[in-house]
Every structure is written in C-alpha cells, then in structure tokens.
Scaffold this active site. Structure first.
Site, mmCIF file in Angstrom:
data_model
loop_
_atom_site.group_PDB
_atom_site.id
_atom_site.type_symbol
_atom_site.label_atom_id
_atom_site.label_comp_id
_atom_site.label_asym_id
_atom_site.label_seq_id
_atom_site.Cartn_x
_atom_site.Cartn_y
_atom_site.Cartn_z
ATOM 1 N N SER A 40 0.870 -1.177 0.000
ATOM 2 C CA SER A 40 0.000 0.000 0.000
ATOM 3 C C SER A 40 0.902 1.221 0.000
ATOM 4 C CB SER A 40 -0.909 0.021 1.230
ATOM 5 O OG SER A 40 -1.608 1.251 1.300
ATOM 6 N N ARG A 41 0.798 2.030 -1.043
ATOM 7 C CA ARG A 41 1.691 3.178 -1.158
ATOM 8 C C ARG A 41 1.278 4.323 -0.234
ATOM 9 N NH1 ARG A 41 1.123 1.544 -6.727
ATOM 10 N NH2 ARG A 41 2.941 0.329 -7.325
ATOM 11 N N VAL A 42 0.108 4.221 0.353
ATOM 12 C CA VAL A 42 -0.286 5.205 1.363
ATOM 13 C C VAL A 42 0.277 4.801 2.721
ATOM 14 C CG1 VAL A 42 -2.249 6.219 2.572
ATOM 15 C CG2 VAL A 42 -2.342 5.891 0.101
#
Length: 587
Positions: free
Chosen positions: A445-447
């Site tokens: 998850s890039r968040v």
C-alpha cells in the site's frame, strides 16, 4: 465540412405545397442561414398531413406533429427530478412551451452488426453523444465512439435487430450519462441506470455524464483517514485510506470478490456509501451477492451496477463509468464512497472487442493503443477532495484477474502503475487453506501508515517483517533435518501468525478486535496455542475481552489510540485467559 457543400438546395416534404408567402418566408430564412444561392423545392409526402419537414443536406427542420411532440418530450425530460407534486411542473412546462425552429442533423446507417453501427451524414456529431436510430419498433439508443472523416462509428446500447442499412439516425445533443440520486441506494441497476431488481422505477435527482475530468491537484488533499476492511491481514499490513485506489489482483477463484464483499460489509454504521460494479459476471452470481448483502443489512447503503456476461460489449464498457458517475454525485456532497470494479480485466476485453469492431488498429495482445487511458481516466476520478470541495472521498477497489499468477501481463501492469498499491492473492496459499491468501511480499500500500490509526500502527509493529522472515526460514528449513530450539521457536511464532491471519468470510473484525489480537500475537502469546485451535481461541479471547474489559475495548474504538497502559492491560488479560484455557484443555 458543411460550408464546402455550396450551393445549398432545400426540399420541403408535406401533403400540400406551400403558398407563395410561405415559400418566400422559407427562402428568406434559408438564405440568411445557408447563403444567398440556396434554392427550395417541394415534394408531396402524405407522412406529414399536418405540418411539414424541410431537409437541407444533412440537417432537417421537423415541423410535423411528431417533431413538435418530440420537442415537448425533450423539454419534459429536462425538468428537475425530485420528490413532491410534479403536476404543477408539468402544467407550467406545457403551458409555457413554444415549438422552436431547430436544425437537427440526420444521418444514414451504412452498416450494422455485432452491436456496432457505422453512420454517414453526421458532420457535427461529438464523441460520446447519444444518437437515436429509427426502427419499426421504436428508437434504439447508441453512442458516438469513433469519429472519422465522412463517417461515425457508434456502439448500440439496445438490441440492434431493428437497425438496418439505410435507416435514419438523429443526434440528441446530449452526452451519454446516467441518472443519480438517493433513490439508487439499495437498488440493482444496469449500466444505464435502469432497475434490474423488479422494485419499480427509480426517481433520480439529476443526470450526470458517464465521463468527466478527474479532480485537479488543487481540488484534492492527501489520503489520511482509514477505510477499514475488517480483514486483519490487510488492515494491519496494507492499510487502505479513504480516497485511495487499491488493486486486488490474483488468479481466478482466489478470493478477490470475497475481500471486496467483506469490505462492504465492514462499512455498516460508518456512513460510507458502497457501489459494487459487476462487469461480465454471471447474473446468478450477482443475484447471490446481492442476497448476501441484503441478509446482512448492507444493501441499505449499497448500489449494485450490473453488466452481465450476456450483455453486449457496449454495456460492459460503460458500466464502470456509470458507477463512477453515481459515486461522484455523493462524493461532491461531502460523503465517503467505496466503489468496487469487478473486474477490469473483463472491462478491457469488452473495450478490445469494441475497438476491433470499430476498425481501430490493434496493439499488444490485440488491445488498442489507448487501453491504458481507458482505465486511468476511470481510476483517477477517485480522490479525497479538499475541504473547499466538501471533503468527500471516493475509494476505488479495482479487481484484476491474472493468468497463472502473471502480474507482468499487459493489463495487470497497466493498472498496477495507476493504482496506489495492490493486494496480491496467491493460488498456492489459497489452496493451502490460508484465506485470505495475501502474498506479503508482492502486496503493498503506497499510502501505508498514513491511513492507519495510531492504535493499529502501534499494534501491527513488526508483523510484516516477522512474516517475511518466517517465509524465508520456512523455505530454508525444508532442507534441514536438525533444528535448534531458537529456530523451532521462530517457526512456531511464524506459524501462529499465519494461523491468526486466517479469517472466514462474512466475519470482518472491528478495529479494537484487531488491535487486541495483534498485540497478543506479537507479544508471542500465541506460541503455546495449537495451530488447529488458533481460530477458535482468537474468537474466545475476544469474547473474554468484551466481557471482562469493555472499557478498554470502547476506549480503543473511540480514540484510535493504544497507550502503554492499554498495551500492558491487553497482554495481562491475554496471559490470564491463556493460562485458564491451557489448564482447561491440557495444552
């Protein structure tokens, strides 16, 4: 262009010839619009006993009874929809209506087949405009999709049986769109917003185009609020934030839809509107999904948009854009929306079929060159809006099916590059009983922690690193016959974590439940629990916490924090429960 086709000649079709004064008035109008060289002739036609129809090249003026009624119908369709008494609106609309002299373009069908029609004579048609094809059974709707010199390629939304070569086509001037509003909540509709659930018509509030530009940079703000799936493996290691786009990817029958369905169920009571877009799925499967949602009370905040495998490629193509338009309506009201696209692999296949039938040049795997733009312009519309724009959000969970676990195929790599992370489901894990079968190494998850509460971030700790070390050690120990005690202990710890992450369908966990389980597991308290009993033990542990420490559970849920005192309280209560259980069961 029309200006190049001079001089003009107009033809009036009517039952009786125009009188001298009428003919002079017609010529004055025509020459003021089309040039002084315009000429006029009359042809007898019994199709227009009251009124006339005047044709000028591809344009026409319909002053027959049918033409004026069509203008009135269009006016009534443009009235604002909503609750309340519509009779005064209709009365005023009819009373104040005056027929207008409108130039309408009319084209001719040159070929039709497989849901595609090629039309000539529509020189001013726009991309995405709705066209109406005249048939003996009524008008068939289509959409301009391919603009070429001298002809237009159209996709047909209705059955094309009545559309034939030489038939007439007229423009509407309207961009393809769908009705939106509160009345859609709890309903199952097709790609054009028509009801499929047999519960009657839907009175929508407004009409929105299927496609529109995504919010700009200044209209967005960073993703910071969690959208909890209720799935421990995802919320702990690959958190999803409101406004994020997280791809769910894996082979067929590995639990992709199950993750999306559990996420929808977990939004109950959290003021999140959910939209499930089914593309190319069997109608029976979607009916079962809708029934599962209904039994669990989730249809009260869910819309299902369904384009089945038996529907035409044009309907499968527009379905996700229709769902996105519905979601944008609520997002712009400041609400939070979750939209699931199941799945975009079939969507790309439908678009490939359309493109090949329209005569576009094929590229890699026969997909057209703009297949990347097909999905980017859809997924970019999901966003967390700024406070000035109402602060609403739309979170997208697109689903993509792989073949043999090949994430490097054309469509998967395209969508991976668009989204903010992916959850990869591995077939070998699924068939080994590890469900959800999340591959820790390929998922991301890039968040990240920005979309986690402080309690979850603190409780998850080194979970992902511990699992990666366990997987590496597990492969290494396959070739070792004699293991030291530290290695055995590490393997037991990793096996306990893997068992903890097994979660049944329709059983999402609340945030405080996840925090308690993670704190106990990372405190290595599950190492003495037999693998076969980890699932039942976890449920009993949570029941014990709800009964013996309700204040602790409520505090974690309300504040989203995990203080040092709360952590010690969890470990202490968990140790006491394990000691009591071990004594009862003789572990």
């Amino acid at each position: 262009m029309l200006e190049e086709k001079e001089p003009r000649h107009a033809v009036i079709y009517s039952a009786e010839p125009p009188g001298p004064e009428q003919e002079a008035r017609f010529l004055r109008f025509l020459r003021s619009k089309y040039g002084p060289e315009t000429t006029l002739s009359w042809e007898k036609s019994d199709r227009y006993p009251r009124g006339f129809r005047m044709a000028v090249y591809t344009e026409f003026y319909d002053w027959s009874v049918d033409g004026r009624l069509r203008q009135l119908k269009d006016r009534l369709e443009d009235l604002p929809a909503g609750e309340g008494d519509v009779v005064p609106l209709l009365r005023d609309a009819v009373k104040n209506w005056t027929p207008q002299v409108l130039a309408e373009e009319e084209g001719t069908v040159s070929s039709v087949g497989d849901g595609i029609a090629v039309v000539t004579g529509l020189d001013h048609v726009r991309y995405g405009e709705i066209l109406l094809f005249s048939t003996p059974a009524g008008e068939v709707r289509g959409m301009a999709q391919d603009l070429r010199e001298g002809e237009t390629g159209c996709v047909l939304f209705d059955e094309d049986g009545g559309v034939c070569q030489g038939g007439t086509v007229r423009r509407t001037g309207k961009t393809a769109g769908v009705g939106v509003g509160e009345a859609l909540i709890g309903r199952v509709v097709n790609a054009l917003g028509a009801p499929l659930d047999g519960k009657g018509d839907i009175q929508t509030q407004s009409y929105r185009p299927l496609e529109r530009p995504a919010p700009g940079i200044l209209e967005r703000r960073s993703v910071s609020r969690p959208l909890e799936t209720g799935i421990l493996a995802i919320d702990a290691m690959f958190p999803i934030g409101r406004g994020q786009r997280e791809l769910i990817i894996g082979d067929r029958q590995t639990g992709k839809t199950a993750i999306a369905l559990d996420t929808i169920l977990n939004q109950k009571g959290k003021d999140v509107l959910c939209i499930y877009v089914s593309i190319g799925q069997k109608a029976s499967a979607v009916a079962q999904l809708a029934e599962n949602l209904r039994q669990r009370g989730a249809m009260d905040y869910t819309i299902i948009v369904h384009a089945s495998a038996s529907d035409s490629a044009p309907l499968q193509y527009v379905a996700p854009y229709a769902g996105c338009a519905m979601g944008e309506y609520f997002m712009e009201q400041g609400r939070d929306v979750l939209i699931v696209y199941d799945d975009l692999s079939k969507h790309a296949i439908a678009y490939r079929s359309l493109s090949l039938l329209l005569g576009r040049s094929p590229g890699r795997e026969a997909y057209p060159g703009d297949v990347f733009y097909l999905h980017s312009r859809l997924l970019e519309r999901s966003a967390q809006l700024s406070a000035e724009k109402g602060g609403g959000s739309m979170t997208a969970l697109p689903i993509v099916e792989t073949q043999g676990g090949d994430v490097a195929a054309y469509i998967p790599t395209n969508i991976i590059s668009i989204t903010d992370g992916q959850i990869f489901l591995e077939s070998s894990l699924f068939f080994a009983g590890q469900r959800p079968a999340v591959n820790v190494g390929l998922s991301v998850s890039r968040v990240g922690g920005d979309a986690q509460t402080k309690a979850m971030k603190s409780a998850a700790g080194t979970l992902r690193l511990d699992l990666a070390q366990y997987r590496e050690m597990e492969v290494f120990t396959q070739f070792a016959s004699d293991l030291d005690e530290d290695t055995k202990a590490q393997l037991r710890y990793g096996q306990g974590l893997m068992q903890l992450l097994r979660q049944g369908q329709y059983a999402p966990l609340a945030q405080y439940e996840q925090v308690i389980l993670l704190t106990a597991a990372l405190g290595r308290l599950f190492m003495d629990v037999p693998e076969s009993e980890t699932g039942s033990f976890s449920r009993e542990l949570l029941e014990d916490f709800r009964a013996r420490a309700p204040e602790l559970c409520g505090r974690i849920s309300a504040t989203g924090l995990l203080t040092g005192e709360d952590r010690e309280a969890i470990l202490r209560e968990a140790r006491d429960f394990i000691a009591r259980t071990a004594g009862e069961r003789g572990w």
